[in-house]
Design a protein around this motif. Structure first.
Motif, short mmCIF file in Angstrom:
data_model
loop_
_atom_site.label_atom_id
_atom_site.label_comp_id
_atom_site.label_asym_id
_atom_site.label_seq_id
_atom_site.Cartn_x
_atom_site.Cartn_y
_atom_site.Cartn_z
N ASP A 43 0.87 -1.16 0.00
CA ASP A 43 0.00 0.00 0.00
C ASP A 43 0.92 1.23 0.00
O ASP A 43 2.11 1.14 0.31
N ASP A 45 -0.32 5.11 0.67
CA ASP A 45 -0.65 6.18 1.62
C ASP A 45 -0.70 5.69 3.06
O ASP A 45 -1.42 4.74 3.38
N ASP A 128 -1.85 -0.35 5.81
CA ASP A 128 -2.27 0.22 7.10
C ASP A 128 -3.77 0.13 7.33
O ASP A 128 -4.25 0.56 8.38
MG LIG Z 1 -3.03 3.24 3.27
#
Ligand SMILES: [Mg+2]
Length: 178
Positions: A43, A45, A128
């Motif tokens: 991922d 961001d 996240d």
């Molecule tokens: Mg993310």
């Protein structure tokens, strides 16, 4: 990956194989190699950079280099709505990327795995967010690692998602899954 057994099976799809409260740099490339991992899907961001930012921290740049040095293949799988920024980050890190991931849908993960010619069982998704990164990775049968989000400002929709994720994290801990 356990077979889906109704509601419990679906809840297990929210469970990462590992949680890294200090972020991606906690993940040792050698550990992944020893697990038979050949590819790491990442991922972007709040995993590699702060939300909407382009400045990848030095520690993360070095971590990415250490994965490559260990022979691991990398791929960016991001839901960002800013494709040019994603292209620039991918170029800077010299890592290929999925153009329209739409996590937790399977298509983006499968596109990355097909391009890398790696089976889901030989890959790990690192991100996240439980409801996109972990759910999506588990759905395609990959291992999954949840990292704590990098600090900073973020998309208002993500803030709402975090509230739901906080509930899921408490449940995972109470039931001994994490
Ligand atoms: Mg993310």
């Amino acid at each position: 990956m356990a077979p889906d057994r109704g509601a419990a099976g679906r809840l297990n799809r929210l469970c990462p194989d590992r949680y890294c409260p200090l972020g991606v740099t906690e993940i040792d490339p050698g550990d992944l190699v020893r697990l038979g991992i050949r590819a790491v899907l990442l991922d972007v961001d709040n995993t590699l950079v702060g939300w909407q930012r382009e400045d990848v921290p030095d520690a993360v740049v070095q971590w990415v280099a250490s994965l490559k040095a260990a022979g691991l293949r990398l791929y960016l799988v991001s839901n960002t709505r800013f494709p040019r920024r994603l292209a620039r980050l991918a170029a800077r890190l010299d890592v290929p990327y999925v153009r329209k991931a739409a996590k937790p849908r399977r298509a983006g993960f499968l596109e990355a795995l097909a391009d890398l010619q790696v089976e889901p069982s030989e890959a790990v998704m690192v991100g996240d967010q439980i409801l996109t990164d972990i759910l999506g990775g588990n759905r395609v049968g990959m291992r999954t690692i949840l990292v704590a989000p990098m600090a900073g400002r973020e998309f208002v929709g993500t803030k709402l998602t975090r509230m739901a994720e906080a509930v899921v994290l408490v449940w995972l801990r109470r039931t001994g899954r994490l």
